[in-house]
Structure formats: C-alpha cells, structure tokens
Enzyme design. Sequence first.
Site, PDB file in Angstrom:
ATOM      1  N   PRO A  17      72.126  84.277  69.882  1.00 16.19           N
ATOM      2  CA  PRO A  17      73.167  85.308  70.005  1.00 16.19           C
ATOM      3  C   PRO A  17      74.473  84.814  70.615  1.00 16.19           C
ATOM      4  O   PRO A  17      75.396  85.605  70.826  1.00 16.19           O
ATOM      5  CB  PRO A  17      72.507  86.331  70.932  1.00 16.19           C
ATOM      6  CG  PRO A  17      71.631  85.493  71.821  1.00 16.19           C
ATOM      7  CD  PRO A  17      71.116  84.384  70.937  1.00 16.19           C
ATOM      8  N   GLU A  18      74.575  83.508  70.869  1.00 14.91           N
ATOM      9  CA  GLU A  18      75.744  83.000  71.602  1.00 14.91           C
ATOM     10  C   GLU A  18      77.068  83.273  70.898  1.00 14.91           C
ATOM     11  O   GLU A  18      78.107  83.353  71.558  1.00 14.91           O
ATOM     12  CB  GLU A  18      75.583  81.493  71.845  1.00 14.91           C
ATOM     13  CG  GLU A  18      74.552  81.127  72.903  1.00 14.91           C
ATOM     14  CD  GLU A  18      73.135  81.071  72.360  1.00 14.91           C
ATOM     15  OE1 GLU A  18      72.215  80.747  73.126  1.00 14.91           O
ATOM     16  OE2 GLU A  18      72.935  81.376  71.156  1.00 14.91           O
ATOM     17  N   VAL A  19      77.039  83.408  69.560  1.00 14.60           N
ATOM     18  CA  VAL A  19      78.282  83.649  68.831  1.00 14.60           C
ATOM     19  C   VAL A  19      78.967  84.941  69.301  1.00 14.60           C
ATOM     20  O   VAL A  19      80.181  85.081  69.212  1.00 14.60           O
ATOM     21  CB  VAL A  19      78.011  83.705  67.303  1.00 14.60           C
ATOM     22  CG1 VAL A  19      77.200  84.942  66.924  1.00 14.60           C
ATOM     23  CG2 VAL A  19      79.310  83.668  66.513  1.00 14.60           C
TER      24      VAL A  19
ATOM     25  N   VAL B  86      79.094  85.994  72.419  1.00 11.39           N
ATOM     26  CA  VAL B  86      79.621  85.893  73.783  1.00 11.39           C
ATOM     27  C   VAL B  86      80.463  84.627  73.966  1.00 11.39           C
ATOM     28  O   VAL B  86      80.690  84.169  75.090  1.00 11.39           O
ATOM     29  CB  VAL B  86      78.475  85.927  74.831  1.00 11.39           C
ATOM     30  CG1 VAL B  86      77.861  87.310  74.887  1.00 11.39           C
ATOM     31  CG2 VAL B  86      77.424  84.865  74.539  1.00 11.39           C
TER      32      VAL B  86
END
Length: 258
Positions: A134-136, A138
Amino acid sequence: MNEFKQLQLRVDGHVALVTLDSPPVNALTRVLNDELTAALDWISETPDVRVVVLTGAGKVFCAGADLKGRADVIKGPGDLPAHLRRTRECFHAIRECAKPVVAAINGPALGSGLAMVASADVLIASERATLGLPEVDVGLLGGCRHAMRLFPHSLLRRMMLTGYRVPATELYRLGIVEACTAPEDLLPAAMEMAGVIAAKSPVSTRMGKHTLNTIEDMSLRDGYRYEQDMTAIIATTEDAAEAQAAFREKRAPVFKGR
C-alpha cells in the site's frame, strides 16, 4: 526471552510459536522490530527449538510500517539510515533464522508484513488474509524486492502501482501459499505443518534451509554443486546414520540433532 512488550513467544515441544502483538494492527514499530529480531536470534541458538510458527494477534498479521511513530524514531541526522538498517535486518532475521519458519497469515500482511511473509519458508493463509503493497498511497516504497520472491512480474507491478491486495484464494490458486483455511483452522494447520518439520532431523532441516538461502541467487551449475557439497556433509552426521538405520529396520527414527 519472556519479557516482550509487543510479541508473544511460546515454546511447545520443538515448536516455537511467535505472535506479533502490537495492537491494533501489529504495525512494525521499533519495539516490535527489535523484539522479533531478538526472538528469532534466540531461537536460532536454542537447540530444543526445531521450527518456528510466525503469526499475528487479532485480525491483522501486520499492517506494515508504523507511520505514526516514524517521527519519534527519525529525529535527526543518522536516524534514517539506522532505522532502515534495523528494518531490513528484521526481515533477514526471519530468512536467516537457523530454524525453518512457517508463516500463519491470519489477516492482511501489507508492506513490511508482506516482507516478513516473503522471508519465511512455508506459507499458510487464512481466508481473511491478503498480501499487498500500500506504500503508493502514502508516498513510499517498501517490500517490493521481497515480493519478487513470491509474485510474477505483472501482478507485482499492479500491486505496487495500484495498491491492489491479493486475496487468500488467489494466493492459493497461484501456489504462493500451501493452504487457504478457515480462520479457526489456520493455527492448527500451521502447527501440524511445523510438527511434520520438527519430526525430521534438525541437522537436515537447518542445513537444508541454509543451502536453499545460499543457492537462491546462484547459477544452476554452482547451486547444485554447493547442494552436493552440503549433502556430503549431512551424510556424515549421526542423524543421517540413524535415518538410514531406521529405514532399514522399518521404524521411526530418533534424531539427536548431530
């Protein structure tokens, strides 16, 4: 090894059950990072433990890095490199643990959680499990290189570019996990798998894991040569002699780990 704040460690026979316990979502805080590394290092050097089951408390395996606590960890020059070093060594502590690690994925394993799962040896998932990057969302990256050990090219890039979370049924269909169980059956299935591994010669499983880690990035010729060398060493152990004697005598072997 029982004075953990965000981790539970229980040893039952030859199996160590390690449970991430950092409510509400088992985010990888500095405390959990350091405690997990310490627990796995202790397990590596504890002869009676032959296999590890790694899982999470509650409904989430690990939701990823502790973004809320990031400001408390990274305050000045030198803090970021130290933080990054601690994080990657946590994942390597799983991969390089001398004992095989069975990941019992009880819920979402995201970012750092996915990296933990990818660093384990055998994966079993609950129907509630998902793996994602899910880093994209944040403004970060993380876990992609570890995820390359599990996912094919297009799917991995979809995960990284869109935040797509792969559900447990798809993980099982792709052969990424060994089983997809009902939530209540996850830990029994993982412990059963751990029991099968623990019944084998601890010399063979320890050296077998080390060999697989070593040859992963080798060429076919060099990798198989290394494996042959390790086989020759294992063949000289007392456990190897016992395994062969038990086979001839049609009985269960009694391994001593030497």
